[in-house]
Design an enzyme around this catalytic site. Structure first.
Site, PDB file in Angstrom:
ATOM      1  N   HIS A  68     -39.465  24.898 -10.766  1.00  0.00           N
ATOM      2  CA  HIS A  68     -39.580  24.096 -11.998  1.00  0.00           C
ATOM      3  C   HIS A  68     -38.801  24.711 -13.157  1.00  0.00           C
ATOM      4  O   HIS A  68     -39.123  24.469 -14.318  1.00  0.00           O
ATOM      5  CB  HIS A  68     -41.045  23.934 -12.431  1.00  0.00           C
ATOM      6  CG  HIS A  68     -41.978  23.581 -11.315  1.00  0.00           C
ATOM      7  ND1 HIS A  68     -42.249  22.292 -10.933  1.00  0.00           N
ATOM      8  CD2 HIS A  68     -42.688  24.375 -10.463  1.00  0.00           C
ATOM      9  CE1 HIS A  68     -43.102  22.295  -9.922  1.00  0.00           C
ATOM     10  NE2 HIS A  68     -43.375  23.538  -9.603  1.00  0.00           N
ATOM     11  N   LYS A  90     -16.438  29.671 -29.815  1.00  0.00           N
ATOM     12  CA  LYS A  90     -16.839  29.080 -28.532  1.00  0.00           C
ATOM     13  C   LYS A  90     -16.025  29.580 -27.342  1.00  0.00           C
ATOM     14  O   LYS A  90     -14.823  29.797 -27.431  1.00  0.00           O
ATOM     15  CB  LYS A  90     -16.722  27.551 -28.600  1.00  0.00           C
ATOM     16  CG  LYS A  90     -17.794  26.866 -29.401  1.00  0.00           C
ATOM     17  CD  LYS A  90     -19.204  27.087 -28.857  1.00  0.00           C
ATOM     18  CE  LYS A  90     -19.541  26.162 -27.729  1.00  0.00           C
ATOM     19  NZ  LYS A  90     -19.640  24.764 -28.137  1.00  0.00           N
ATOM     20  N   GLU A  99     -18.701  22.967 -15.570  1.00  0.00           N
ATOM     21  CA  GLU A  99     -19.102  21.618 -16.004  1.00  0.00           C
ATOM     22  C   GLU A  99     -18.315  20.546 -15.253  1.00  0.00           C
ATOM     23  O   GLU A  99     -18.868  19.506 -14.870  1.00  0.00           O
ATOM     24  CB  GLU A  99     -18.893  21.466 -17.507  1.00  0.00           C
ATOM     25  CG  GLU A  99     -19.870  22.304 -18.321  1.00  0.00           C
ATOM     26  CD  GLU A  99     -19.506  22.296 -19.796  1.00  0.00           C
ATOM     27  OE1 GLU A  99     -20.253  21.707 -20.576  1.00  0.00           O
ATOM     28  OE2 GLU A  99     -18.474  22.869 -20.177  1.00  0.00           O
ATOM     29  N   SER A 139       0.810  -1.223   0.000  1.00  0.00           N
ATOM     30  CA  SER A 139       0.000   0.000   0.000  1.00  0.00           C
ATOM     31  C   SER A 139       0.840   1.268   0.000  1.00  0.00           C
ATOM     32  O   SER A 139       0.294   2.370   0.049  1.00  0.00           O
ATOM     33  CB  SER A 139      -0.943   0.002   1.209  1.00  0.00           C
ATOM     34  OG  SER A 139      -0.213  -0.173   2.405  1.00  0.00           O
ATOM     35  N   SER A 142     -12.983  25.994 -28.219  1.00  0.00           N
ATOM     36  CA  SER A 142     -13.217  24.757 -28.960  1.00  0.00           C
ATOM     37  C   SER A 142     -12.180  24.663 -30.072  1.00  0.00           C
ATOM     38  O   SER A 142     -11.770  25.675 -30.634  1.00  0.00           O
ATOM     39  CB  SER A 142     -14.623  24.790 -29.559  1.00  0.00           C
ATOM     40  OG  SER A 142     -14.691  23.951 -30.692  1.00  0.00           O
TER      41      SER A 142
HETATM   42  N1  ARG Z   1      -1.317  -1.227   5.088  1.00  0.00           N
HETATM   43  C1  ARG Z   1      -2.245  -1.667   6.073  1.00  0.00           C
HETATM   44  C2  ARG Z   1      -3.564  -0.912   5.936  1.00  0.00           C
HETATM   45  O1  ARG Z   1      -3.571   0.076   5.301  1.00  0.00           O
HETATM   46  C3  ARG Z   1      -1.684  -1.450   7.436  1.00  0.00           C
HETATM   47  C4  ARG Z   1      -2.248  -2.353   8.475  1.00  0.00           C
HETATM   48  C5  ARG Z   1      -1.747  -3.715   8.252  1.00  0.00           C
HETATM   49  N2  ARG Z   1      -2.213  -4.613   9.249  1.00  0.00           N
HETATM   50  C6  ARG Z   1      -2.182  -5.925   9.064  1.00  0.00           C
HETATM   51  N3  ARG Z   1      -2.648  -6.637  10.023  1.00  0.00           N
HETATM   52  N4  ARG Z   1      -1.709  -6.474   7.971  1.00  0.00           N
HETATM   53  O2  ARG Z   1      -4.574  -1.326   6.425  1.00  0.00           O
END
Ligand code: ARG
Length: 463
Positions: free
Chosen positions: A156, A283, A290, A23, A277
């Protein structure tokens, strides 16, 4: 980078699985909060005697140094680390050696990650609060200038009753005011300490969670260790706030788009906030508005993502919850972009008073005022409504407006119109119609001035 959990494994993790599991690509965003949490934790480990004073001091100093170096860019988070927690601890180990391994005493990544995201979101709530205030200030500034500018008020999308532009824009002020209330309320539940919950059950070490809470500026300590690591309500609340705000902005954006069409011509958008445009040289498109209207979809998506993610998850932490971050980041990034963009669009727009007034002329939007006039002469309102309906039909047949009706003609529709006919005619003017609506919260300039003062006081008091 070495994993935090290699001990029980014989084989390395498959590369594909690692790319699913890791992550760092997104949680590196809160490395500052991760370090801040670790500094508080390491401090507490020292004051409670769980670690020796010099060990705690080494950890705290090492974390400060690491933070400065990361900030200066002289060191970077190792890209192959599993997550931000692993990356920070790994860098600390390179610097401090074995003692770095003591930082994780009485802590788990489960309480750590919840802590990091709470700290991160708390900061972002404050950034958004400031941006909301700035947006409200722009609305107040324009409203102050447009206190007497008359335009058709619609239901409306059909002309209903004339209003002043300040009144119309202040409606958005109050929407944003409620958004700020929701944000402040959400922040209360963000601002609670999860650290000290351990993996899920608490810890046998004599930790002091209240001290950590105080060091990190949390208002409260979460009462239940299982809830501490499993709760993501605060993120869902934040995304609810974000969705409602994005919806408000999309409504304003839509009005800007409509007002900017040649058919309306109520506003002229600045070159700086419009685009051209590639094929049609004439334009000038309201792209900002938008995009603000369009981006609401992704914010709703972020909310639904998280609601769906959390549905049915058994206690406590589940790896699914690693997916909680990106929708929140996306909503934060989106709001940080669209709030100032729409604010700039409004602040630089020219409001075309004559076009608005022309649109309100001859649109029969003072019909209610004539009915009110008759009702004030004690004709039951339902009958007055009927009489004025006939007058409107007559005008449409003759191709004239209500304001065009001469006194002799007007007199023929009801005996009460045959006396003081000039008063009935006066009731048909736009200025009369607007000025008459003096009820609290109404569109009369005198009432809008009171509203404007209240709005201003509200903005200043909570700032
Ligand atoms: N990267 C994990 C998360 O965002 C951190 C926690 C990880 N905990 C675990 N028990 N693997 O949730």
């Amino acid at each position: 980078m070495k994993k935090l959990w290699g001990g029980r494994f014989e084989e390395p993790t498959d590369a594909l699985i690692e790319s699913l599991n890791n992550s760092l690509a997104f949680d590196s965003r809160f490395w500052r909060q991760d370090i801040a949490g670790s500094i508080a934790h390491a401090t507490m480990l020292g004051t409670t005697g769980i670690l020796a004073a010099d060990e705690s001091a080494q950890l705290v100093a090492g974390l400060h140094q690491l933070r400065d170096d990361l900030e200066a860019g002289t060191v970077a988070l190792p890209p192959d680390a599993e997550d931000v927690h692993t990356a920070v601890e790994g860098l600390l180990k390179e610097r401090l050696g074995a003692v770095a391994g003591k930082l994780h005493t009485a802590r788990s990544r489960n309480d750590q990650v919840a802590n990091d995201i709470r700290l991160y979101l708390r900061d972002e709530c404050d950034v958004l609060e400031t941006k909301l205030q700035e947006f409200q200030q722009t609305l107040l500034d324009i409203a102050e200038r447009e206190m007497e500018t008359i335009l058709p008020g619609c239901t409306h999308l059909q002309h209903g009753q004339p209003v002043v532009l300040a009144h119309h824009l202040l409606a958005y002020f109050w929407m944003l005011d409620r958004d700020r209330e929701r944000l402040a309320d959400t922040r209360k539940r963000v601002n609670r300490l999860s650290l000290g919950a351990g993996a899920l059950a608490g810890t046998g070490f004599p930790i002091d969670r209240h001290q950590v809470a105080e060091l990190l500026g949390f208002e409260a300590v979460l009462e239940n260790s299982m809830d501490s690591v499993a709760d993501r309500d605060f993120l869902i609340e934040f995304l609810s706030f974000a969705s409602i705000l994005a919806m408000h902005l999309s409504r304003l954006a839509e009005e800007i788009i409509i007002w900017n069409t040649p058919e309306y011509g109520y506003i002229l958008l600045d070159d700086a906030v419009t685009t051209g445009s590639s094929i049609m040289p004439q334009k000038k498109n309201p792209d900002v508005a938008e995009l603000v209207r369009g981006k609401v979809g992704r914010v709703y998506g972020d909310l639904i993502t998280l609601l769906t993610l959390m549905k049915g998850l058994p206690l406590t932490y589940n790896k699914d919850m690693q997916e909680d971050k990106e929708p929140v980041f996306d909503a934060i990034d989106t709001l940080n972009l669209v709030l100032p963009a729409l604010q700039k669009t409004l602040a630089t727009a020219q409001f075309k008073k004559e076009r608005m007034l022309a649109a309100a002329r001859g649109d029969f939007s003072t019909a209610t005022d004539l009915a009110d006039y008759l009702a004030r002469q004690s004709l039951p309102f339902r009958e007055a409504h009927e009489v004025v309906g006939k007058i409107v039909r007559y005008c449409i047949e003759q191709g004239i407006t209500l304001e065009d009706l001469d006194a002799p003609t007007l007199s023929t529709f009801h005996p009460l119109l045959a006396v003081n006919t000039q008063n009935a005619q006066a009731a048909l003017t736009l200025q009369y119609s607007v000025s008459a609506r003096t009820s609290y919260g109404g569109t009369a300039p005198s009432a809008v001035r009171v509203q404007w003062e209240n709005a201003k006081a509200r903005l200043n008091n909570r700032a």
